[in-house]
Design a protein around this motif. Structure first.
Motif, PDB file in Angstrom:
ATOM      1  N   ASP A  37       0.841  -1.207   0.000  1.00 43.03           N
ATOM      2  CA  ASP A  37       0.000   0.000   0.000  1.00 43.03           C
ATOM      3  C   ASP A  37       0.874   1.255   0.000  1.00 43.03           C
ATOM      4  O   ASP A  37       0.600   2.234  -0.707  1.00 43.03           O
ATOM      5  N   ALA A  38       1.931   1.233   0.820  1.00 40.06           N
ATOM      6  CA  ALA A  38       2.794   2.412   0.928  1.00 40.06           C
ATOM      7  C   ALA A  38       3.539   2.675  -0.380  1.00 40.06           C
ATOM      8  O   ALA A  38       3.695   3.835  -0.799  1.00 40.06           O
ATOM      9  N   VAL A  39       3.991   1.602  -1.022  1.00 44.39           N
ATOM     10  CA  VAL A  39       4.701   1.782  -2.296  1.00 44.39           C
ATOM     11  C   VAL A  39       3.752   2.328  -3.365  1.00 44.39           C
ATOM     12  O   VAL A  39       4.141   3.183  -4.177  1.00 44.39           O
ATOM     13  N   LEU A  63      11.703   7.062  -3.789  1.00 46.31           N
ATOM     14  CA  LEU A  63      10.501   6.241  -3.612  1.00 46.31           C
ATOM     15  C   LEU A  63      10.550   5.466  -2.298  1.00 46.31           C
ATOM     16  O   LEU A  63       9.547   5.356  -1.585  1.00 46.31           O
ATOM     17  N   ILE A  64      11.723   4.913  -1.965  1.00 50.81           N
ATOM     18  CA  ILE A  64      11.843   4.161  -0.707  1.00 50.81           C
ATOM     19  C   ILE A  64      11.583   5.075   0.487  1.00 50.81           C
ATOM     20  O   ILE A  64      10.885   4.713   1.435  1.00 50.81           O
ATOM     21  N   GLN A  65      12.130   6.289   0.416  1.00 51.66           N
ATOM     22  CA  GLN A  65      11.943   7.223   1.530  1.00 51.66           C
ATOM     23  C   GLN A  65      10.476   7.585   1.709  1.00 51.66           C
ATOM     24  O   GLN A  65       9.961   7.585   2.830  1.00 51.66           O
ATOM     25  N   VAL A  66       9.786   7.867   0.607  1.00 51.95           N
ATOM     26  CA  VAL A  66       8.377   8.236   0.697  1.00 51.95           C
ATOM     27  C   VAL A  66       7.540   7.053   1.186  1.00 51.95           C
ATOM     28  O   VAL A  66       6.686   7.195   2.077  1.00 51.95           O
ATOM     29  N   ALA A  67       7.807   5.856   0.639  1.00 53.81           N
ATOM     30  CA  ALA A  67       7.052   4.672   1.052  1.00 53.81           C
ATOM     31  C   ALA A  67       7.321   4.345   2.520  1.00 53.81           C
ATOM     32  O   ALA A  67       6.403   3.974   3.265  1.00 53.81           O
TER      33      ALA A  67
END
Length: 420
Positions: A37-39, A63-67
């Motif tokens: 969901d986070a990704v 993307l990893i940081q935001v997720a």
């Protein structure tokens, strides 16, 4: 080759990075559903911001940081709710497990796609569920696309994927590469999933494009990683060879207007000779070990096509012989369909048409547009123009890929005009 727009380039980049980002987030938070969901939220944010602000220097890390931030917020909220409900203030709140910084592997840009692939093919899942979940998590296919590939309703596939996520969560599968014994146990499912991802990328089941190079490219990339890890495995080598020998024709199989170009009509000077050479070397080495599996045989068939300088030079008797062996190993109706084509090329269209009758009773393929399309081509070769037109139209009505539909309708119109 048509130039791609910035939006298209960003879309392809996001599809390529999605499984890598998902793997990194799962490894960090150990929650498949929450991480997915986070990704998805991170991908949506990127799709909105990057066209306006530009692609960041390290899009994967972005993307990893935001997720990760989304997952942390979600778990903190969940932890707060639990604290309020349970009034157990002495327990260590779960969010304390999530304030850890990025580990060294993540900082180094470790690619977790292979680990994610083996996790999704865990024996806790049925083979059908494992394949569906991997296509969703690693391949980036939508539920509708996966349902199309499996020939089942979309609602059925959605339930299957949901149950697979729950099984992964309940079983506590660790996010790490399996042991050699576990690798051997899961390898068949892993290879089948990669095969399906490649096929969906080479000819998409729906949409306005004939192919999706992000999917086929990702399948090749991950299979190459697997081959580097298991260089002596003949099935892995055979699958990589099959992908390379098939993908080598990609530049020649689409017209400037996006319409598909059949194999006999392709400009063979556009074929990728380096990929063909690599594929032939791989399948030759695999077959020399005495291991004759489905992927090696399909790769050998692809190699015979690729080695023909002209369509009329194709060694169809050899291809038919290879399909005869493949039929003994595979229950796939598409293999039966291709075998009928080979029979028609060697013994005439009526012989091929006779073999298609058996597929009319096979529920897995009876309503598939490829059966109608092959029947239409063979009917045309047999001189049955009206029947060929009927089946070209029927095939066009059954495919959800727009270029394929247009091509089939054009074939029907061409035959109609020649008989006017």
């Amino acid at each position: 080759m048509r130039p791609s727009s910035p939006h298209t380039r960003i879309e392809h980049l996001l599809r390529e990075l999605a499984p890598q980002v998902l793997g990194a987030v799962i490894r960090r938070f150990h929650d498949f559903a929450a991480s997915e969901d986070a990704v998805q939220e991170a991908l949506l944010a990127a799709a909105s911001q990057w066209p306006r602000d530009g692609v960041p220097d390290d899009p994967r890390a972005w993307l990893i940081q935001v997720a990760a931030r989304r997952t942390t917020d979600q778990v903190r909220a969940e932890a707060a709710r639990r604290r309020r409900e349970e009034l157990v203030v002495s327990l260590v709140p779960p969010e304390l497990q999530l304030v850890l910084g990025a580990d060294s592997d993540e900082a180094l840009g470790r690619d977790d796609a292979l680990v994610l692939l083996f996790m999704c093919c865990h024996p806790a899942l049925t083979p059908a569920s494992a394949i569906a979940l991997t296509l969703r998590a690693v391949g980036g296919l939508t539920t509708a696309e996966i349902a199309k590939a499996f020939l089942v309703p979309e609602a059925t596939m959605a339930q299957r994927i949901s149950r697979a996520k729950q099984s992964i969560k309940s079983s506590g599968v660790p996010f790490q590469m399996p042991t050699p014994e576990e690798t051997a146990q899961r390898l068949g499912a892993v290879l089948h999933v990669l095969y399906l991802i490649f096929n969906e990328g080479y000819t998409t089941s729906s949409g306005s494009e004939l192919n999706r190079t992000d999917l086929s490219g990702e399948a090749i990339r991950i299979t190459r990683m697997l081959h580097e890890r298991l260089p002596e495995d003949a099935d892995v080598a055979g699958l990589l060879a099959l992908m390379l020998l098939t993908d080598a024709r990609r530049a020649a199989r689409t017209a400037p207007d996006g319409m598909p170009i059949p194999l006999p009509e392709q400009d063979r000077s556009l074929w990728d000779r380096a990929s063909i050479a690599e594929g032939i070397a791989l399948v030759t080495a695999a077959l020399s070990k005495g291991a004759v599996g489905e992927y090696q045989l399909q790769a050998a068939i692809a190699a015979v096509h690729d080695e023909a300088a002209r369509a009329e030079d194709t060694d169809w008797p050899q291809i038919l012989a290879l399909y005869e062996v493949l039929m003994k190993l595979s229950d796939n109706p598409m293999v039966t369909l291709n075998h009928a084509v080979a029979v028609a090329m060697v013994h005439g269209p009526k012989a091929g048409l006779e073999l298609l009758k058996a597929l009319d009773a096979d529920a897995r393929v009876a309503g598939h547009h490829r059966l109608d399309a092959v029947r239409a081509h063979l009917l045309e070769r047999a001189g049955e123009r009206d029947a060929a037109i009927e089946h070209f139209r029927k095939a066009a009505g059954r495919t959800t890929n727009l270029p394929e539909r247009n091509y089939l309708l054009m074939q029907a119109a061409r035959l109609r005009d020649t008989g006017a």
